[in-house]
Design a protein around this motif. Structure first.
Motif, PDB file in Angstrom:
ATOM      1  N   ILE A 124       0.851  -1.189   0.000  1.00  0.00           N
ATOM      2  CA  ILE A 124       0.000   0.000   0.000  1.00  0.00           C
ATOM      3  C   ILE A 124       0.891   1.244   0.000  1.00  0.00           C
ATOM      4  N   PRO A 125       1.064   1.908  -1.149  1.00  0.00           N
ATOM      5  CA  PRO A 125       1.834   3.154  -1.169  1.00  0.00           C
ATOM      6  C   PRO A 125       1.068   4.300  -0.509  1.00  0.00           C
ATOM      7  N   ALA A 126       1.814   5.198   0.097  1.00  0.00           N
ATOM      8  CA  ALA A 126       1.237   6.443   0.611  1.00  0.00           C
ATOM      9  C   ALA A 126       1.247   7.453  -0.535  1.00  0.00           C
ATOM     10  N   HIS A 127       0.092   7.932  -0.911  1.00  0.00           N
ATOM     11  CA  HIS A 127      -0.106   8.719  -2.137  1.00  0.00           C
ATOM     12  C   HIS A 127       0.408  10.144  -1.990  1.00  0.00           C
ATOM     13  N   PRO A 128       1.331  10.578  -2.873  1.00  0.00           N
ATOM     14  CA  PRO A 128       1.802  11.973  -2.833  1.00  0.00           C
ATOM     15  C   PRO A 128       0.760  12.953  -3.389  1.00  0.00           C
ATOM     16  N   LEU A 129       1.104  14.225  -3.287  1.00  0.00           N
ATOM     17  CA  LEU A 129       0.272  15.315  -3.797  1.00  0.00           C
ATOM     18  C   LEU A 129       0.981  15.959  -4.981  1.00  0.00           C
ATOM     19  N   GLY A 161      -3.520  -1.508  -2.817  1.00  0.00           N
ATOM     20  CA  GLY A 161      -4.272  -0.415  -2.225  1.00  0.00           C
ATOM     21  C   GLY A 161      -3.458   0.859  -2.250  1.00  0.00           C
ATOM     22  N   VAL A 162      -4.067   1.945  -1.820  1.00  0.00           N
ATOM     23  CA  VAL A 162      -3.369   3.219  -1.645  1.00  0.00           C
ATOM     24  C   VAL A 162      -3.857   3.869  -0.364  1.00  0.00           C
ATOM     25  N   ALA A 163      -2.994   4.702   0.224  1.00  0.00           N
ATOM     26  CA  ALA A 163      -3.363   5.492   1.395  1.00  0.00           C
ATOM     27  C   ALA A 163      -3.312   6.959   0.994  1.00  0.00           C
ATOM     28  N   VAL A 164      -4.425   7.653   1.148  1.00  0.00           N
ATOM     29  CA  VAL A 164      -4.572   9.035   0.680  1.00  0.00           C
ATOM     30  C   VAL A 164      -4.899   9.946   1.864  1.00  0.00           C
ATOM     31  N   VAL A 207      -8.566  15.246  -2.970  1.00  0.00           N
ATOM     32  CA  VAL A 207      -7.624  14.153  -3.222  1.00  0.00           C
ATOM     33  C   VAL A 207      -8.248  12.793  -2.896  1.00  0.00           C
ATOM     34  N   LEU A 208      -9.113  12.748  -1.890  1.00  0.00           N
ATOM     35  CA  LEU A 208      -9.823  11.505  -1.606  1.00  0.00           C
ATOM     36  C   LEU A 208     -10.729  11.129  -2.780  1.00  0.00           C
ATOM     37  N   ARG A 209     -11.428  12.115  -3.303  1.00  0.00           N
ATOM     38  CA  ARG A 209     -12.350  11.867  -4.417  1.00  0.00           C
ATOM     39  C   ARG A 209     -11.605  11.439  -5.677  1.00  0.00           C
ATOM     40  N   LEU A 210     -10.528  12.129  -6.027  1.00  0.00           N
ATOM     41  CA  LEU A 210      -9.815  11.820  -7.265  1.00  0.00           C
ATOM     42  C   LEU A 210      -9.258  10.401  -7.255  1.00  0.00           C
ATOM     43  N   ALA A 211      -8.675   9.994  -6.142  1.00  0.00           N
ATOM     44  CA  ALA A 211      -8.144   8.633  -6.062  1.00  0.00           C
ATOM     45  C   ALA A 211      -9.266   7.608  -6.167  1.00  0.00           C
ATOM     46  N   ALA A 212     -10.370   7.867  -5.479  1.00  0.00           N
ATOM     47  CA  ALA A 212     -11.499   6.942  -5.519  1.00  0.00           C
ATOM     48  C   ALA A 212     -12.066   6.825  -6.936  1.00  0.00           C
TER      49      ALA A 212
END
Length: 366
Positions: free
Chosen positions: A24-29, A56-59, A79-84
């Motif tokens: 699970i990568p931690a998602h950058p900005l 998975g990803v962590a946002v 950012v939560l919405r875009l990843a989803a």
């Protein structure tokens, strides 16, 4: 908060993957030079992680920059919405774990938990950073409150980046919270890591809580080590996966390494020495990217610099102007690139970008 909201339970297929273990990568900005969101690259980063074969990803976590929550920035929901949205568009056949970072005092944490549910995130990674005025008993109540809204991914954050030391007794109470399903241990300390694992093994919930390494200084060794305790005739517990900022870069190679570790554990223990040696390479690379020499001041900028070199980000800008490469860090990144080219995925990223650009262009023609 909606007091009538029913406690959300963890989806069974997601729960199965969580316990089998995954990356699970931690998602950058992704930012433009004006420090506004670069939506195109933000979405593309999510697609990159999916293409690498992560689980998975962590946002909304540290790697996504905590400043996204400032009123004048207000990017957490975005950012939560875009990843989803990108995960939904991918129409994946296998389960994919969506983890949302949750921070702040209880009132704020509850709002963020509800926001995570709005975008159908499965778990909330609850950071206790910044809550130093809370007693350990108050922290337990804090977690219990969040767990009534969303399944909890616990988080032991090292003091060097805003965490605090937590006792064995705290973790023993923590793991008894029914809607806690996993713990990310990022203590960067063997003694404190052991406290968490021992608490899980002594809880009676050892089969209900998945352990994920966040110890970027010890990734491979964490994933290879069996923790055994003389409880009820003997209990063994392992870290089944990782939720890591380090895995936000060179992610394809990280996924390959994780798969190699799983194969080794399942079929061929003779490969452990080789993997431990590779683990030293990974730790050396992490020390540079995370800027250990300067107390992690350049950790986010270090991640951004790798992504910039690969073409996934335009620049290394951060919302906090203090977040930048430290003196000498660029040269150290040059060093590890030359020394450990086998652990980088630049060729994969190049092909990914070419294919992604073509797909995007074809969609615009329609």
């Amino acid at each position: 908060m909606n007091n009538n909201m029913q406690q959300i339970q963890l989806n069974s297929t997601v729960k199965k993957l969580l316990h089998q273990g995954t990356i699970i990568p931690a998602h950058p900005l992704a930012l433009n030079k004006t420090l506004t969101l670069d939506e195109k690259r933000q979405r593309r980063l999510t697609r990159y992680y999916i293409a690498c074969g992560v689980g998975g990803v962590a946002v909304g976590v540290h790697t996504t920059q905590f400043e996204i929550r400032k009123p004048e920035v207000n990017l957490l929901a975005t950012v939560l919405r875009l990843a989803a949205e990108e995960i939904d568009k991918a129409q994946l056949k296998n389960p994919f774990i969506k983890v949302a970072g949750i921070v702040g005092p209880t009132a704020n944490a509850l709002k963020e938990a509800e926001l995570a549910l709005k975008y159908e995130y499965h778990l909330g990674l609850v950071s206790l950073g910044g809550l130093n005025d809370y007693s350990e008993a108050a922290l337990i109540k804090h977690i219990e409150a969040v767990s009534k809204i969303i399944p909890v991914f616990g988080f032991y954050l090292q003091p060097a980046v805003g965490g605090r030391l937590l006792s064995y007794s705290f973790w023993r109470d923590f793991v008894d919270i029914p809607n806690v399903h996993a713990i990310k241990v990022a203590a960067f300390n063997r003694y404190q890591t052991l406290d968490v694992v021992r608490a899980v093994c002594n809880s009676g919930r050892q089969n209900e809580i998945a352990l994920y390494t966040g110890n970027d200084d010890n990734i491979v060794a964490d994933l290879l080590t069996p923790y055994r305790f003389p409880v009820n005739g003997g209990i063994e517990k392992k870290f089944v996966g990782g939720l890591l900022g380090h895995w936000a870069v060179w992610t394809k190679k990280a996924a390959e390494l994780f798969n190699e570790i799983q194969r080794c554990q399942a079929n061929d223990s003779s490969g452990i020495a080789k993997l431990l040696s590779k683990g030293i390479e990974i730790t050396d690379m992490n020390a540079v990217i995370f800027d250990v020499a300067n107390s992690f001041k350049g950790c986010i900028a270090g991640i951004h610099e790798v992504l910039r070199r690969q073409g996934l980000l335009e620049g290394i800008w951060c919302l906090d102007p203090r977040e930048k490469l430290s003196p000498g860090q660029m040269e150290e990144i040059d060093r590890i690139y030359k020394a450990y080219i086998q652990n980088t995925d630049d060729d994969f990223v190049k092909k990914f970008l070419e294919e992604d650009e073509k797909i995007t262009a074809d969609k615009l023609k329609v």
